[in-house]
Design a protein around this motif. Sequence first.
Motif, PDB file in Angstrom:
ATOM      1  N   PHE A   4       5.747   7.551  -5.725  1.00 59.34           N
ATOM      2  CA  PHE A   4       5.946   8.882  -5.176  1.00 59.34           C
ATOM      3  C   PHE A   4       6.850   8.807  -3.952  1.00 59.34           C
ATOM      4  O   PHE A   4       6.727   7.930  -3.127  1.00 59.34           O
ATOM      5  CB  PHE A   4       4.606   9.485  -4.771  1.00 59.34           C
ATOM      6  CG  PHE A   4       4.735  10.884  -4.240  1.00 59.34           C
ATOM      7  CD1 PHE A   4       4.731  11.955  -5.107  1.00 59.34           C
ATOM      8  CD2 PHE A   4       4.884  11.114  -2.898  1.00 59.34           C
ATOM      9  CE1 PHE A   4       4.871  13.238  -4.630  1.00 59.34           C
ATOM     10  CE2 PHE A   4       5.022  12.394  -2.412  1.00 59.34           C
ATOM     11  CZ  PHE A   4       5.007  13.458  -3.277  1.00 59.34           C
ATOM     12  N   VAL A  14      -3.142  17.836  -3.617  1.00 62.90           N
ATOM     13  CA  VAL A  14      -3.284  16.509  -3.028  1.00 62.90           C
ATOM     14  C   VAL A  14      -4.707  16.059  -3.285  1.00 62.90           C
ATOM     15  O   VAL A  14      -5.659  16.815  -3.077  1.00 62.90           O
ATOM     16  CB  VAL A  14      -3.007  16.528  -1.504  1.00 62.90           C
ATOM     17  CG1 VAL A  14      -3.403  15.217  -0.863  1.00 62.90           C
ATOM     18  CG2 VAL A  14      -1.541  16.807  -1.238  1.00 62.90           C
ATOM     19  N   TYR A  43      -0.333  14.348  -5.628  1.00 60.99           N
ATOM     20  CA  TYR A  43      -0.079  13.303  -4.633  1.00 60.99           C
ATOM     21  C   TYR A  43      -1.433  12.763  -4.206  1.00 60.99           C
ATOM     22  O   TYR A  43      -2.336  13.530  -3.878  1.00 60.99           O
ATOM     23  CB  TYR A  43       0.669  13.886  -3.433  1.00 60.99           C
ATOM     24  CG  TYR A  43       0.954  12.865  -2.373  1.00 60.99           C
ATOM     25  CD1 TYR A  43       1.992  11.956  -2.523  1.00 60.99           C
ATOM     26  CD2 TYR A  43       0.187  12.796  -1.218  1.00 60.99           C
ATOM     27  CE1 TYR A  43       2.264  11.007  -1.555  1.00 60.99           C
ATOM     28  CE2 TYR A  43       0.453  11.856  -0.240  1.00 60.99           C
ATOM     29  CZ  TYR A  43       1.491  10.964  -0.413  1.00 60.99           C
ATOM     30  OH  TYR A  43       1.753  10.030   0.543  1.00 60.99           O
ATOM     31  N   ILE A  77       3.522  17.296   2.690  1.00 61.42           N
ATOM     32  CA  ILE A  77       3.371  17.728   1.296  1.00 61.42           C
ATOM     33  C   ILE A  77       3.074  19.221   1.236  1.00 61.42           C
ATOM     34  O   ILE A  77       3.545  19.923   0.343  1.00 61.42           O
ATOM     35  CB  ILE A  77       2.260  16.926   0.582  1.00 61.42           C
ATOM     36  CG1 ILE A  77       2.556  15.433   0.619  1.00 61.42           C
ATOM     37  CG2 ILE A  77       2.054  17.402  -0.849  1.00 61.42           C
ATOM     38  CD1 ILE A  77       3.857  15.027  -0.011  1.00 61.42           C
TER      39      ILE A  77
END
Length: 122
Positions: A4, A14, A43, A77
């Motif tokens: 990533f 996430v 993620y 993010i």
Amino acid sequence: MDGFTLVDAAVALVVVVSAILAYSRGVVRELLAIAGLSREDVYSANVLKCRPPSNRDPRPEEIQACTPFLREQTRTINPEYIVTLGNFSTKFILKTDVGITRLHGTLQRAGRFKVFPIFHPA
């Protein structure tokens, strides 16, 4: 985690854990598939950036030492949802002493984030 980069940061979810074992990765992939997601859609971040000796529970000072890294990952993010796996990540993200047993499966809020705590698959 695997491959990533922050350039790929158009991620809505996430997953935050305190540690994830090889067995657990398979379970997490199965759960993602049930939700219609793949590993590339999320993620993964860890509360701790290294594993405590003998795989013991993390100490508060160890979690505190890693806090700036996880906070920056979350800000960068900027996901819509955070799924916390287990007690340590849930307490950390929600800033609570309430344990995972009570919070499991309930939608929570942490600032602008929607947080969904679940049991750690290990």
